[in-house]
Design a protein around this motif. Structure first.
Motif, PDB file in Angstrom:
ATOM      1  N   ASP A 115      40.069  27.005  32.545  1.00  0.00           N
ATOM      2  CA  ASP A 115      38.789  27.147  32.215  1.00  0.00           C
ATOM      3  C   ASP A 115      38.018  27.965  33.434  1.00  0.00           C
ATOM      4  O   ASP A 115      37.109  28.772  33.432  1.00  0.00           O
ATOM      5  CB  ASP A 115      38.017  25.874  32.130  1.00  0.00           C
ATOM      6  CG  ASP A 115      38.414  25.313  30.578  1.00  0.00           C
ATOM      7  OD1 ASP A 115      38.915  26.045  29.911  1.00  0.00           O
ATOM      8  OD2 ASP A 115      38.362  24.163  30.469  1.00  0.00           O
ATOM      9  N   LYS A 116      38.147  27.677  34.181  1.00  0.00           N
ATOM     10  CA  LYS A 116      37.708  28.423  35.727  1.00  0.00           C
ATOM     11  C   LYS A 116      38.172  29.796  36.000  1.00  0.00           C
ATOM     12  O   LYS A 116      37.028  30.483  35.888  1.00  0.00           O
ATOM     13  CB  LYS A 116      38.522  27.373  36.766  1.00  0.00           C
ATOM     14  CG  LYS A 116      37.036  27.575  37.628  1.00  0.00           C
ATOM     15  CD  LYS A 116      36.089  27.063  37.854  1.00  0.00           C
ATOM     16  CE  LYS A 116      35.394  26.696  39.144  1.00  0.00           C
ATOM     17  NZ  LYS A 116      33.490  26.624  39.376  1.00  0.00           N
ATOM     18  N   LEU A 117      39.190  30.407  35.973  1.00  0.00           N
ATOM     19  CA  LEU A 117      39.975  31.840  35.819  1.00  0.00           C
ATOM     20  C   LEU A 117      38.859  32.588  34.189  1.00  0.00           C
ATOM     21  O   LEU A 117      37.974  33.200  34.679  1.00  0.00           O
ATOM     22  CB  LEU A 117      41.417  32.028  35.482  1.00  0.00           C
ATOM     23  CG  LEU A 117      41.906  31.481  36.522  1.00  0.00           C
ATOM     24  CD1 LEU A 117      43.690  31.140  36.269  1.00  0.00           C
ATOM     25  CD2 LEU A 117      41.577  31.378  37.706  1.00  0.00           C
ATOM     26  N   ILE A 118      38.399  31.732  33.710  1.00  0.00           N
ATOM     27  CA  ILE A 118      38.167  32.464  32.637  1.00  0.00           C
ATOM     28  C   ILE A 118      36.237  32.811  32.682  1.00  0.00           C
ATOM     29  O   ILE A 118      35.577  33.822  32.168  1.00  0.00           O
ATOM     30  CB  ILE A 118      38.196  32.052  31.126  1.00  0.00           C
ATOM     31  CG1 ILE A 118      39.489  31.482  30.680  1.00  0.00           C
ATOM     32  CG2 ILE A 118      36.951  32.725  29.570  1.00  0.00           C
ATOM     33  CD1 ILE A 118      40.262  30.682  29.300  1.00  0.00           C
ATOM     34  N   ALA A 119      35.686  31.587  33.435  1.00  0.00           N
ATOM     35  CA  ALA A 119      34.650  31.479  33.966  1.00  0.00           C
ATOM     36  C   ALA A 119      33.984  32.798  34.214  1.00  0.00           C
ATOM     37  O   ALA A 119      33.278  33.768  34.468  1.00  0.00           O
ATOM     38  CB  ALA A 119      33.862  29.973  33.830  1.00  0.00           C
ATOM     39  N   ARG A 247      37.134  48.433  41.045  1.00  0.00           N
ATOM     40  CA  ARG A 247      38.107  48.938  39.470  1.00  0.00           C
ATOM     41  C   ARG A 247      39.240  48.166  40.496  1.00  0.00           C
ATOM     42  O   ARG A 247      39.856  46.788  39.678  1.00  0.00           O
ATOM     43  CB  ARG A 247      38.279  49.755  39.550  1.00  0.00           C
ATOM     44  CG  ARG A 247      39.138  49.876  38.344  1.00  0.00           C
ATOM     45  CD  ARG A 247      39.930  51.158  37.527  1.00  0.00           C
ATOM     46  NE  ARG A 247      38.823  51.323  36.850  1.00  0.00           N
ATOM     47  CZ  ARG A 247      37.673  52.685  36.399  1.00  0.00           C
ATOM     48  NH1 ARG A 247      38.627  54.000  37.393  1.00  0.00           N
ATOM     49  NH2 ARG A 247      36.939  53.191  36.037  1.00  0.00           N
ATOM     50  N   ASN A 248      40.382  48.543  41.740  1.00  0.00           N
ATOM     51  CA  ASN A 248      40.960  48.019  42.502  1.00  0.00           C
ATOM     52  C   ASN A 248      41.107  45.836  42.433  1.00  0.00           C
ATOM     53  O   ASN A 248      41.886  45.398  42.405  1.00  0.00           O
ATOM     54  CB  ASN A 248      42.134  48.655  43.332  1.00  0.00           C
ATOM     55  CG  ASN A 248      41.939  49.964  43.572  1.00  0.00           C
ATOM     56  OD1 ASN A 248      42.901  50.060  42.491  1.00  0.00           O
ATOM     57  ND2 ASN A 248      42.428  50.723  44.149  1.00  0.00           N
ATOM     58  N   VAL A 249      39.901  45.593  43.309  1.00  0.00           N
ATOM     59  CA  VAL A 249      39.021  44.550  43.274  1.00  0.00           C
ATOM     60  C   VAL A 249      39.419  43.422  42.061  1.00  0.00           C
ATOM     61  O   VAL A 249      39.476  42.384  42.564  1.00  0.00           O
ATOM     62  CB  VAL A 249      37.973  44.194  44.221  1.00  0.00           C
ATOM     63  CG1 VAL A 249      37.188  43.037  44.527  1.00  0.00           C
ATOM     64  CG2 VAL A 249      38.265  45.074  45.624  1.00  0.00           C
ATOM     65  N   LEU A 250      38.756  44.326  41.083  1.00  0.00           N
ATOM     66  CA  LEU A 250      38.852  42.942  39.888  1.00  0.00           C
ATOM     67  C   LEU A 250      40.355  43.482  39.548  1.00  0.00           C
ATOM     68  O   LEU A 250      40.805  42.166  38.849  1.00  0.00           O
ATOM     69  CB  LEU A 250      37.551  44.032  39.282  1.00  0.00           C
ATOM     70  CG  LEU A 250      36.732  44.133  39.285  1.00  0.00           C
ATOM     71  CD1 LEU A 250      35.751  45.261  38.380  1.00  0.00           C
ATOM     72  CD2 LEU A 250      35.494  42.946  39.330  1.00  0.00           C
ATOM     73  N   ARG A 256      45.770  37.596  40.645  1.00  0.00           N
ATOM     74  CA  ARG A 256      45.403  36.996  41.612  1.00  0.00           C
ATOM     75  C   ARG A 256      45.324  35.174  40.569  1.00  0.00           C
ATOM     76  O   ARG A 256      46.043  34.719  40.854  1.00  0.00           O
ATOM     77  CB  ARG A 256      44.097  37.067  42.537  1.00  0.00           C
ATOM     78  CG  ARG A 256      45.086  37.152  44.027  1.00  0.00           C
ATOM     79  CD  ARG A 256      43.734  36.959  44.728  1.00  0.00           C
ATOM     80  NE  ARG A 256      42.428  36.951  44.801  1.00  0.00           N
ATOM     81  CZ  ARG A 256      41.476  38.450  44.709  1.00  0.00           C
ATOM     82  NH1 ARG A 256      42.722  39.390  44.984  1.00  0.00           N
ATOM     83  NH2 ARG A 256      40.643  38.489  44.509  1.00  0.00           N
ATOM     84  N   LYS A 257      44.559  35.874  39.561  1.00  0.00           N
ATOM     85  CA  LYS A 257      44.344  34.759  38.895  1.00  0.00           C
ATOM     86  C   LYS A 257      45.575  34.531  37.718  1.00  0.00           C
ATOM     87  O   LYS A 257      45.748  33.137  37.376  1.00  0.00           O
ATOM     88  CB  LYS A 257      42.801  34.845  37.338  1.00  0.00           C
ATOM     89  CG  LYS A 257      41.175  35.020  37.819  1.00  0.00           C
ATOM     90  CD  LYS A 257      40.417  35.564  37.153  1.00  0.00           C
ATOM     91  CE  LYS A 257      39.124  35.436  38.084  1.00  0.00           C
ATOM     92  NZ  LYS A 257      37.863  35.945  37.233  1.00  0.00           N
ATOM     93  N   LEU A 258      46.137  35.685  36.925  1.00  0.00           N
ATOM     94  CA  LEU A 258      47.511  35.207  35.964  1.00  0.00           C
ATOM     95  C   LEU A 258      48.645  34.992  37.495  1.00  0.00           C
ATOM     96  O   LEU A 258      49.541  33.973  36.549  1.00  0.00           O
ATOM     97  CB  LEU A 258      47.660  36.062  35.927  1.00  0.00           C
ATOM     98  CG  LEU A 258      47.096  37.321  34.455  1.00  0.00           C
ATOM     99  CD1 LEU A 258      47.952  38.852  34.305  1.00  0.00           C
ATOM    100  CD2 LEU A 258      47.457  36.726  34.110  1.00  0.00           C
TER     101      LEU A 258
END
Length: 302
Positions: A115-119, A247-250, A256-258
């Motif tokens: 939930d936090k990552l999707i937010a 874009r690289n940061v994103l 990182r989220k995965l």
């Protein structure tokens, strides 16, 4: 960040207290009345029998009352199996409850983390490729417009840049012609042949001076145009580099989220993989009771 209260997902089950199993019921009492010789009586005692009475017969033999306590393997086996199975089932239930509680906690942790990552993904929608590229194109377009306006303004200024210098050059050479002509007249040397030769030289110098200033003005215009072009190229490269870095940061943020999400799942799978549950080994119980079955006692407990 949402808090997780583990006590909401953990079942506090106290282990069941087992009573001490009495082995007295495993034994049966046997009685016999036999006429035996001394050697036979010794052998019977070796088998766990004890004499409870003695009767001397008229024929010289002796009749003995005998008694012994002997283990009943079937009773012992049933008692052991019953106690073992009850304790085993109780332990399995506690172990399974602990396992289910941990799985539930892992699921809650994974759910809240996702939930936090999707937010976080929703917050970054402004940086998706379509929106971001449109934003970059708009900024670059505005820069190009500003640069073109600046270039036009500067070029207009340069268009009149050499007028005063040209005027000064022409004035200087016009004065030189007039002065030279007057000097020739004063000295009595003025004639068309002399004047044409001298004036041609002065006009040649005028042309050289005017050409020199035109070359300098042209060089200044070229340098300015090059600077404007270099600025445009540098700005484009800067924005493209900024876009690529963002874009690289994103993308790294997504990775990182995965990684965080997969680490939680991996921890859950590792825990599930480590679970091992043993099962009753009835063969060992049978071997134990078979060994107990060959034993007996000659101590009578009424």
């Amino acid at each position: 960040m949402d808090k997780i209260n583990p006590l909401l997902y953990i079942t506090d089950t106290d282990p069941r207290q087992e009573a001490v199993v009495s082995a007295s019921n495993w034994y049966n009492t046997e009685t016999e009345s036999l006429t035996l010789t001394e050697n036979e009586l010794a052998w019977m005692k070796a088998q766990g029998w004890e004499t409870t009475s003695t009767h001397a017969n008229t024929d010289g033999t002796t009749t003995y009352g005998l008694r012994r306590r002997i283990l009943d393997p079937e009773l012992a086996l049933n008692s052991l199996i019953s106690s073992f199975t009850a304790a085993y089932n109780d332990g399995r239930n506690l172990n399974d409850q602990r396992y289910d509680d941990i799985i539930t906690l892992h699921s809650v942790m994974l759910d809240k983390a996702e939930d936090k990552l999707i937010a976080g993904d929703d917050d970054n929608t402004v940086y998706n490729d379509d929106v971001f590229n449109s934003l970059i194109e708009t900024i670059i377009g505005n820069i190009e417009t500003d640069q073109s306006s600046y270039e036009t303004s500067v070029e207009g200024s340069l268009d009149n840049y050499g007028d005063s210098i040209r005027s000064q050059i022409n004035t200087r050479f016009d004065n030189q012609l007039a002065g030279t002509k007057q000097d020739l007249i004063n000295r009595g040397m003025y004639n068309s042949t002399v004047w044409d030769s001298i004036s041609a030289g002065i006009e040649r110098e005028r042309s050289l001076a005017l050409n020199d200033i035109e070359d300098k003005i042209t060089q200044m215009q070229l340098n300015l145009e090059h600077r404007i072009y270099d600025t445009k190229v540098a700005m484009r490269q800067a924005f493209i580099s900024a876009r690529d870095r963002l874009r690289n940061v994103l993308f790294n943020s997504v990775d990182r989220k995965l990684t965080i999400r997969n680490a939680i799942i991996q921890a859950l799978m590792n825990f599930m993989e480590r679970r091992t549950d043993s099962y009753p080994d009835l063969g060992e119980i049978g071997q134990l009771t078979s060994k107990l079955g060959v034993g007996n006692t000659n101590t009578y407990s009424p």
